[in-house]
Design an enzyme around this catalytic site. Sequence first.
Site, PDB file in Angstrom:
ATOM      1  N   CYS A  19       0.826  -1.198   0.000  1.00  0.00           N
ATOM      2  CA  CYS A  19       0.000   0.000   0.000  1.00  0.00           C
ATOM      3  C   CYS A  19       0.870   1.262   0.000  1.00  0.00           C
ATOM      4  O   CYS A  19       1.604   1.509  -0.950  1.00  0.00           O
ATOM      5  CB  CYS A  19      -0.967  -0.051   1.187  1.00  0.00           C
ATOM      6  SG  CYS A  19      -2.306   1.142   1.141  1.00  0.00           S
ATOM      7  N   ALA A  20       0.809   2.069   1.042  1.00  0.00           N
ATOM      8  CA  ALA A  20       1.627   3.280   1.124  1.00  0.00           C
ATOM      9  C   ALA A  20       3.021   3.002   1.675  1.00  0.00           C
ATOM     10  O   ALA A  20       3.914   3.835   1.568  1.00  0.00           O
ATOM     11  CB  ALA A  20       0.926   4.322   1.999  1.00  0.00           C
TER      12      ALA A  20
END
Length: 183
Positions: free
Chosen positions: A102-103
């Site tokens: 994800c991030a």
Amino acid sequence: MARVLIPLAQGCEELEAVTVIDLLRRAGIEVVTAGLKDGAVTCSRGVVLVPDTLLEQVLDDDFDMLVLPGGLPGADYLNEDPRIIRLLQQMAQKQKYTAAICAAPKVLASAGLLHGRKATSYPGVLDALQLPDTRYQGDPVVVDGQVITSRGPGTAMDFALELIEKLVGRESRESVESGLVRA
């Protein structure tokens, strides 16, 4: 037995964290969750997780893999923690696996682990960093040597299964996956 460290930061993405923890444990992998600070971790959607230990207590332990869950602001807290950057660099020097979803791949970038590599992330996260020597891929999971990245909550199961395969083999991955009844 393979050992994996999963640091948990306030605001991490619970679906990613819990999916990885659960599937790796189903494969018989020892998973140690470590909070950046003392106490429970409130995730991005309000789920509360209780880490096994504090990060400070396992900094000198030996792990086969370090996995970073994404989510915001969790990935930002990981990125701002010099202990995490140092651990990632130490793992890379020892040619051990580092993984992020994800991030959180931006934390791998901050640690210098994405230079000259293929990687993926939540849409826009790596693009915003303008990494000219990182080859962004749109695949759900990208493996480049000892670095494994994934896109987001929807790819968490594929990500965890890939981690299992890298750590304990294809047969273990298939065994865990068959029990999930994904199809």
